[in-house]
Design a protein around this motif. Sequence first.
Motif, PDB file in Angstrom:
ATOM      1  N   GLN A   1      -0.444  -0.054   1.519  1.00 49.96           N
ATOM      2  CA  GLN A   1       0.157   1.444   1.286  1.00 49.96           C
ATOM      3  C   GLN A   1       0.883   1.760   2.426  1.00 49.96           C
ATOM      4  O   GLN A   1       2.013   2.758   2.232  1.00 49.96           O
ATOM      5  CB  GLN A   1      -0.979   2.281   0.898  1.00 49.96           C
ATOM      6  CG  GLN A   1      -1.542   1.939  -0.487  1.00 49.96           C
ATOM      7  CD  GLN A   1      -2.764   2.755  -0.723  1.00 49.96           C
ATOM      8  OE1 GLN A   1      -3.000   3.690   0.050  1.00 49.96           O
ATOM      9  NE2 GLN A   1      -3.497   2.640  -1.996  1.00 49.96           N
ATOM     10  N   ARG A   2       0.332   1.873   3.700  1.00 53.17           N
ATOM     11  CA  ARG A   2       0.978   2.266   4.700  1.00 53.17           C
ATOM     12  C   ARG A   2       2.344   1.683   4.984  1.00 53.17           C
ATOM     13  O   ARG A   2       3.439   2.053   5.474  1.00 53.17           O
ATOM     14  CB  ARG A   2       0.179   2.089   6.108  1.00 53.17           C
ATOM     15  CG  ARG A   2       0.565   2.635   7.249  1.00 53.17           C
ATOM     16  CD  ARG A   2      -0.241   2.886   8.255  1.00 53.17           C
ATOM     17  NE  ARG A   2       0.142   3.436   9.700  1.00 53.17           N
ATOM     18  CZ  ARG A   2      -0.312   3.405  10.628  1.00 53.17           C
ATOM     19  NH1 ARG A   2      -1.407   2.722  10.932  1.00 53.17           N
ATOM     20  NH2 ARG A   2       0.124   4.083  11.703  1.00 53.17           N
ATOM     21  N   LYS A   3       2.338   0.272   4.861  1.00 55.50           N
ATOM     22  CA  LYS A   3       3.395  -0.534   5.003  1.00 55.50           C
ATOM     23  C   LYS A   3       4.650   0.126   3.894  1.00 55.50           C
ATOM     24  O   LYS A   3       5.785   0.067   4.283  1.00 55.50           O
ATOM     25  CB  LYS A   3       3.212  -2.043   4.958  1.00 55.50           C
ATOM     26  CG  LYS A   3       4.299  -3.014   4.822  1.00 55.50           C
ATOM     27  CD  LYS A   3       4.190  -4.324   4.737  1.00 55.50           C
ATOM     28  CE  LYS A   3       5.334  -5.324   4.766  1.00 55.50           C
ATOM     29  NZ  LYS A   3       4.995  -6.835   4.299  1.00 55.50           N
ATOM     30  N   GLN A   4       4.141  -0.085   2.879  1.00 56.38           N
ATOM     31  CA  GLN A   4       5.321   0.630   1.485  1.00 56.38           C
ATOM     32  C   GLN A   4       5.958   1.998   2.338  1.00 56.38           C
ATOM     33  O   GLN A   4       6.833   2.083   1.984  1.00 56.38           O
ATOM     34  CB  GLN A   4       4.483   0.627   0.230  1.00 56.38           C
ATOM     35  CG  GLN A   4       4.195  -0.576  -0.307  1.00 56.38           C
ATOM     36  CD  GLN A   4       3.305  -0.694  -1.662  1.00 56.38           C
ATOM     37  OE1 GLN A   4       2.921   0.403  -1.796  1.00 56.38           O
ATOM     38  NE2 GLN A   4       3.279  -1.745  -2.368  1.00 56.38           N
ATOM     39  N   LEU A   5       4.880   2.904   2.624  1.00 53.16           N
ATOM     40  CA  LEU A   5       5.320   4.202   3.243  1.00 53.16           C
ATOM     41  C   LEU A   5       6.357   3.982   4.241  1.00 53.16           C
ATOM     42  O   LEU A   5       7.334   4.649   4.011  1.00 53.16           O
ATOM     43  CB  LEU A   5       4.385   5.135   3.544  1.00 53.16           C
ATOM     44  CG  LEU A   5       4.423   6.370   4.227  1.00 53.16           C
ATOM     45  CD1 LEU A   5       5.013   7.224   2.957  1.00 53.16           C
ATOM     46  CD2 LEU A   5       3.525   6.658   4.846  1.00 53.16           C
ATOM     47  N   LEU A   6       6.291   2.971   5.228  1.00 50.89           N
ATOM     48  CA  LEU A   6       7.146   3.052   6.082  1.00 50.89           C
ATOM     49  C   LEU A   6       8.311   2.192   5.532  1.00 50.89           C
ATOM     50  O   LEU A   6       9.423   2.384   6.179  1.00 50.89           O
ATOM     51  CB  LEU A   6       6.399   2.208   7.188  1.00 50.89           C
ATOM     52  CG  LEU A   6       5.217   2.784   8.022  1.00 50.89           C
ATOM     53  CD1 LEU A   6       4.568   1.881   9.138  1.00 50.89           C
ATOM     54  CD2 LEU A   6       5.745   4.046   8.755  1.00 50.89           C
TER      55      LEU A   6
END
Length: 167
Positions: free
Chosen positions: A67-72
Amino acid sequence: MPRGNNLPKLDRNALERNRRMYMKDLFSKLAYLIPIQPGPRSSLHALLNQAITYIKELQERIEMLKQRKQLLEGTDDTAGVSGSSSPVVSLRDLGFILELCLISGLNEKFMLHEVINVLLEEAAEVVDVSYSTVGHRIFYTIYFRAVCTRIGIENSRLHEKLKELIF
């Protein structure tokens, strides 16, 4: 009793002994791979329960990192050439320390000291601050903790104050 009948029984005993040694070796390898809670010698049942718990924790961590990767990646893609996409505020509880990630364009007009002042108003002690510039985006990471651990920090109120400040 004929001697021929004893061989299969001896073979079965040897096979069972080899199977037990193989299983013991596998459990030893499993115990080496997972963080085991300190205590008396663990039973195989306890070892398997700890392995299950550890695997579930790893799966949750993988999902959070995805999720953090997708956000970034998503915020970096929407920045475009002008860097005019809206800022992103992410607050994560890491146990005793909290992590605040702010992602903004180069042309955003908020000041980092204002963000730190909001943290101080909420009785937070800043532990570490870092930033990096990627393309037309600035990534701020602030690690902080509650001044008084008994009281703590109300994450939702802090998140709302930061959103008001940045947006």
